[in-house]
Design an enzyme around this catalytic site. Structure first.
Site, PDB file in Angstrom:
ATOM      1  N   SER A  88       0.837  -1.237   0.008  1.00 49.56           N
ATOM      2  CA  SER A  88       0.032   0.101  -0.044  1.00 49.56           C
ATOM      3  C   SER A  88       0.729   1.289   0.037  1.00 49.56           C
ATOM      4  CB  SER A  88      -0.837   0.041   1.407  1.00 49.56           C
ATOM      5  OG  SER A  88      -0.154  -0.067   2.417  1.00 49.56           O
ATOM      6  N   HIS A 292      -1.215   6.042   6.869  1.00 51.18           N
ATOM      7  CA  HIS A 292      -0.434   5.925   5.633  1.00 51.18           C
ATOM      8  C   HIS A 292      -0.082   7.431   5.197  1.00 51.18           C
ATOM      9  CE1 HIS A 292      -2.013   1.659   5.091  1.00 51.18           C
ATOM     10  NE2 HIS A 292      -1.491   1.717   4.086  1.00 51.18           N
TER      11      HIS A 292
END
Length: 311
Positions: A88, A292
């Site tokens: 990711s 993230h």
């Protein structure tokens, strides 16, 4: 450690059944982004969508690369064929402006930012959220054999990133400490080192003339002068284990002929809880962005990778 955090804001009268459904939905969404894994070459092929880009007047040769390894377009172009594989963090989850909702590849990811450089053309972009080392080895099949640059970020899912986030920062369960310890044990294992080595050697065998650049992970959480994150009790432990993870990956990558890019210093002072975070905090309404980098964080990733000489 237990938590008194509630998903419902309506107090005790909020229906328990609805609360359970919300919790289940949260776990499912987080598992999709952070913890899902591809199951083999068929999934990797599905993930390897075309990375074709439109002509860019500011680039020599005007682009023209594609997911099938078509190379750069236009006469006299000096662009190097570039492929981006990984999890990711390589796909750009958290950056927004997504190209798909299966892998969360983002137009603001570091691969797409590097694609905008005059010296590179992105010809394959199979990076996908949830990918571990075995999935990245499968992604290698999408890399053209003529590629000259390959970037990778991988390893976090192998050591239980999703389990740690869920148990330490989403719901904060009594399993948090054991999840961190389990991840640390995997980092220290020979099996993990062998898996990282296999990623690098597989990519080098796939594209013998390529420089394989492995970018590590940022520290997700800001710590004050006392080494504490005011919001999250387990932040310092996770930061420490991230340092150990990066160190382990770096040692294996360099022994096997790859180049490691450490982004810890690049993100210093910009973790969750800082005055200028480059990492997305937990967001109940958008778990696909939680823990993230944001768009600014991916700019920092791209800048760090650009420091690597390509020829």
């Amino acid at each position: 450690m237990t938590s008194n955090m509630r998903l419902d804001a309506a107090g005790p009268s909020f229906p328990a059944r609805r609360a359970a459904l919300v919790a289940a939905a949260v776990l499912a969404a987080l598992g999709l982004l952070l913890g899902s894994t591809l199951t083999g070459p068929a999934d990797a092929a599905h993930a390897a969508v075309s990375a074709a880009k439109p002509d860019k007047p500011g680039k020599p040769g005007g682009g023209g690369g594609n997911g099938g390894g078509g190379g750069s377009g236009g006469g006299g172009s000096t662009e190097l064929e570039y492929a981006a594989v990984g999890d990711s963090f390589a796909a750009g989850a958290g950056g927004g402006s997504y190209l798909d909702t299966t892998c969360y590849r983002s137009s603001k990811s570091y691969p797409k930012l590097l694609d905008g450089d005059a010296d590179k053309v992105l010809v394959a972009f199979p990076a996908c959220s949830g990918a571990d080392t075995s999935d990245v080895i499968a992604q290698a099949a999408s890399v053209p054999t003529t590629a000259k640059v390959i970037t990778v970020t991988v390893g976090g899912n192998d050591v239980g990133f999703a389990d740690v986030m869920q148990n330490c920062f989403v719901f904060v369960t009594s399993s948090c400490a054991s999840k961190i310890a389990a991840g640390a044990a995997i980092v220290d294992s020979q099996e993990f080192a062998d898996d990282i080595a296999l990623v690098v050697t597989t990519l080098r065998q796939r594209a013998p003339d390529a420089k394989v650049i492995v970018a590590g992970y940022p520290l997700l959480f800001w710590e004050n002068g006392s080494g504490v994150n005011p919001k999250y009790a387990w932040a310092d432990e996770v930061n420490d284990e991230t340092v150990a993870l990066n160190d382990r990956i770096q040692g294996v990558v360099e022994v096997n002929g790859g180049v490691f890019v450490d982004v810890e210093d690049d993100f210093d002072g910009h973790g969750i809880g800082s005055s200028d975070p480059w990492i997305n905090d937990r967001n109940w309404l958008s778990l696909s962005t939680s823990f993230h980098p944001n768009a600014t964080g991916y700019l920092a990733y791209a800048a760090a990778i650009r420091e690597v000489p390509l020829q």
